[in-house]
Design a protein around this motif. Sequence first.
Motif, PDB file in Angstrom:
ATOM      1  N   TYR A   1       5.425  21.923 -11.472  1.00 28.18           N
ATOM      2  CA  TYR A   1       4.161  21.918 -12.203  1.00 28.18           C
ATOM      3  C   TYR A   1       2.997  21.511 -11.300  1.00 28.18           C
ATOM      4  N   ALA A   2       3.229  20.466 -10.500  1.00 27.37           N
ATOM      5  CA  ALA A   2       2.142  19.941  -9.667  1.00 27.37           C
ATOM      6  C   ALA A   2       1.713  20.934  -8.593  1.00 27.37           C
ATOM      7  N   PHE A   3       2.667  21.534  -7.906  1.00 24.55           N
ATOM      8  CA  PHE A   3       2.309  22.491  -6.859  1.00 24.55           C
ATOM      9  C   PHE A   3       1.677  23.752  -7.444  1.00 24.55           C
ATOM     10  N   PHE A   4       2.105  24.132  -8.651  1.00 21.13           N
ATOM     11  CA  PHE A   4       1.456  25.268  -9.313  1.00 21.13           C
ATOM     12  C   PHE A   4      -0.011  24.952  -9.599  1.00 21.13           C
ATOM     13  N   GLU A   5      -0.272  23.748 -10.073  1.00 22.42           N
ATOM     14  CA  GLU A   5      -1.644  23.315 -10.342  1.00 22.42           C
ATOM     15  C   GLU A   5      -2.493  23.325  -9.066  1.00 22.42           C
ATOM     16  N   LEU A   6      -1.913  22.835  -7.982  1.00 18.50           N
ATOM     17  CA  LEU A   6      -2.641  22.795  -6.716  1.00 18.50           C
ATOM     18  C   LEU A   6      -2.870  24.190  -6.151  1.00 18.50           C
ATOM     19  N   LEU A   7      -1.880  25.061  -6.297  1.00 20.46           N
ATOM     20  CA  LEU A   7      -2.038  26.446  -5.857  1.00 20.46           C
ATOM     21  C   LEU A   7      -3.167  27.120  -6.624  1.00 20.46           C
TER      22      LEU A   7
ATOM     23  N   MET B   1       0.841  -1.188   0.000  1.00 20.82           N
ATOM     24  CA  MET B   1       0.000   0.000   0.000  1.00 20.82           C
ATOM     25  C   MET B   1       0.881   1.245   0.000  1.00 20.82           C
ATOM     26  N   LYS B   2       0.532   2.212  -0.840  1.00 25.90           N
ATOM     27  CA  LYS B   2       1.319   3.435  -0.913  1.00 25.90           C
ATOM     28  C   LYS B   2       1.162   4.265   0.356  1.00 25.90           C
ATOM     29  N   LEU B   3       2.109   5.167   0.569  1.00 22.70           N
ATOM     30  CA  LEU B   3       2.160   5.935   1.813  1.00 22.70           C
ATOM     31  C   LEU B   3       0.889   6.739   2.047  1.00 22.70           C
ATOM     32  N   ALA B   4       0.420   7.467   1.035  1.00 22.62           N
ATOM     33  CA  ALA B   4      -0.764   8.298   1.223  1.00 22.62           C
ATOM     34  C   ALA B   4      -1.963   7.456   1.625  1.00 22.62           C
TER      35      ALA B   4
ATOM     36  N   CYS C   1       3.908  17.940   2.276  1.00 23.24           N
ATOM     37  CA  CYS C   1       2.790  17.201   1.678  1.00 23.24           C
ATOM     38  C   CYS C   1       1.987  16.464   2.742  1.00 23.24           C
ATOM     39  N   ALA C   2       2.676  15.895   3.718  1.00 23.88           N
ATOM     40  CA  ALA C   2       1.983  15.161   4.785  1.00 23.88           C
ATOM     41  C   ALA C   2       1.111  16.089   5.615  1.00 23.88           C
ATOM     42  N   ALA C   3       1.543  17.333   5.781  1.00 26.62           N
ATOM     43  CA  ALA C   3       0.761  18.298   6.556  1.00 26.62           C
ATOM     44  C   ALA C   3      -0.420  18.848   5.770  1.00 26.62           C
ATOM     45  N   MET C   4      -0.344  18.834   4.435  1.00 29.89           N
ATOM     46  CA  MET C   4      -1.377  19.438   3.608  1.00 29.89           C
ATOM     47  C   MET C   4      -2.384  18.440   3.044  1.00 29.89           C
ATOM     48  N   THR C   5      -1.958  17.207   2.863  1.00 26.41           N
ATOM     49  CA  THR C   5      -2.840  16.204   2.256  1.00 26.41           C
ATOM     50  C   THR C   5      -4.122  15.961   3.037  1.00 26.41           C
ATOM     51  N   PRO C   6      -4.094  15.891   4.378  1.00 27.31           N
ATOM     52  CA  PRO C   6      -5.342  15.599   5.100  1.00 27.31           C
ATOM     53  C   PRO C   6      -6.478  16.553   4.775  1.00 27.31           C
ATOM     54  N   CYS C   7      -6.205  17.826   4.615  1.00 30.30           N
ATOM     55  CA  CYS C   7      -7.261  18.784   4.293  1.00 30.30           C
ATOM     56  C   CYS C   7      -7.935  18.405   2.979  1.00 30.30           C
ATOM     57  N   MET C   8      -7.150  18.156   1.952  1.00 30.30           N
ATOM     58  CA  MET C   8      -7.701  17.857   0.636  1.00 30.30           C
ATOM     59  C   MET C   8      -8.439  16.525   0.631  1.00 30.30           C
TER      60      MET C   8
ATOM     61  N   PHE D   1     -12.301  18.317  -7.717  1.00 27.15           N
ATOM     62  CA  PHE D   1     -11.672  18.416  -6.407  1.00 27.15           C
ATOM     63  C   PHE D   1     -11.018  17.088  -6.033  1.00 27.15           C
ATOM     64  N   GLU D   2     -11.661  15.991  -6.362  1.00 22.84           N
ATOM     65  CA  GLU D   2     -11.066  14.673  -6.124  1.00 22.84           C
ATOM     66  C   GLU D   2      -9.730  14.553  -6.859  1.00 22.84           C
ATOM     67  N   ALA D   3      -9.666  15.089  -8.073  1.00 26.91           N
ATOM     68  CA  ALA D   3      -8.422  15.030  -8.847  1.00 26.91           C
ATOM     69  C   ALA D   3      -7.306  15.803  -8.159  1.00 26.91           C
ATOM     70  N   LEU D   4      -7.637  16.959  -7.564  1.00 24.07           N
ATOM     71  CA  LEU D   4      -6.625  17.739  -6.845  1.00 24.07           C
ATOM     72  C   LEU D   4      -6.148  16.993  -5.597  1.00 24.07           C
ATOM     73  N   ALA D   5      -7.075  16.374  -4.885  1.00 19.99           N
ATOM     74  CA  ALA D   5      -6.696  15.606  -3.695  1.00 19.99           C
ATOM     75  C   ALA D   5      -5.782  14.452  -4.082  1.00 19.99           C
ATOM     76  N   SER D   6      -6.119  13.764  -5.163  1.00 17.76           N
ATOM     77  CA  SER D   6      -5.302  12.645  -5.627  1.00 17.76           C
ATOM     78  C   SER D   6      -3.925  13.120  -6.085  1.00 17.76           C
ATOM     79  N   ARG D   7      -3.894  14.295  -6.697  1.00 17.73           N
ATOM     80  CA  ARG D   7      -2.614  14.863  -7.154  1.00 17.73           C
ATOM     81  C   ARG D   7      -1.688  15.115  -5.964  1.00 17.73           C
ATOM     82  N   LEU D   8      -2.231  15.665  -4.890  1.00 19.69           N
ATOM     83  CA  LEU D   8      -1.410  15.915  -3.717  1.00 19.69           C
ATOM     84  C   LEU D   8      -0.970  14.602  -3.078  1.00 19.69           C
ATOM     85  N   GLU D   9      -1.818  13.606  -3.079  1.00 15.72           N
ATOM     86  CA  GLU D   9      -1.422  12.292  -2.563  1.00 15.72           C
ATOM     87  C   GLU D   9      -0.295  11.686  -3.390  1.00 15.72           C
ATOM     88  N   GLU D  10      -0.326  11.906  -4.683  1.00 12.09           N
ATOM     89  CA  GLU D  10       0.766  11.442  -5.539  1.00 12.09           C
ATOM     90  C   GLU D  10       2.084  12.100  -5.146  1.00 12.09           C
TER      91      GLU D  10
END
Length: 213
Positions: free
Chosen positions: A69-75, A1-4, A125-132, A165-174
């Motif tokens: 690129y990823a953090f820009f997308e999430l921002l 199982m992956k970390l996220a 990422c670990a501190a921000m992922t739970p919110c998303m 929104f699910e896609a953004l949450a999954s992106r941060l988990e990645e």
Amino acid sequence: MKLAKTLWEENRDLAQAALEHRFVRGLGDGTLPEENFRRYMAQDTFFLEAFARAYALALARSPEREGLYAFFELLAGVLEELKLHKGYAQSQGIELEEVIPDGATLAYTDFLLATAGLRDVGEICAAMTPCMRLYAFLGQSLAGSGPGEDNPYAEWVRTYSDPGFEALASRLEELLDRYGRDTPAIRSAYRRAMRLEVDFFESASRGMDGGRR
């Protein structure tokens, strides 16, 4: 199982506590007092501005182009969310420029910004992922119960149950999987953020049911 996924499963108790919280239940069935929602929107706007800054710091500290690129997308996603808050505030006469953060909001934003400023990208990422991930979980769970259009908070449910929104949450988990390691610091950051989420809802629910859950 992956970390996220591992961290999410290990913190399901707090996710369930959030879903069962009287504030979230009130969003789902439309019984949340308007005063509490107005207070929540104001505090959440202050929080999201800090969340956006944390993404910006993560972007600046990203070790590779993929992260940039990823953090820009999430921002960009958070900035769109802030636009929605602004539109609601204008319609309800809420002065977002005059928001005074309460204790729960400050505890969360201080934690996020300290982590983003001092820790590595994986821990950020670990501190921000739970919110998303939590908001996607809450939105999808409430949408599953079929809130009617007469629910004044139907738009809130639609926003967080939306596939975008699910896609953004999954992106941060990645990104968490990419940059994080299964360490005590990572686990602690994730767990703390989840607890702060529940505390945020508790603070927003002041005055409901005598102030008890």
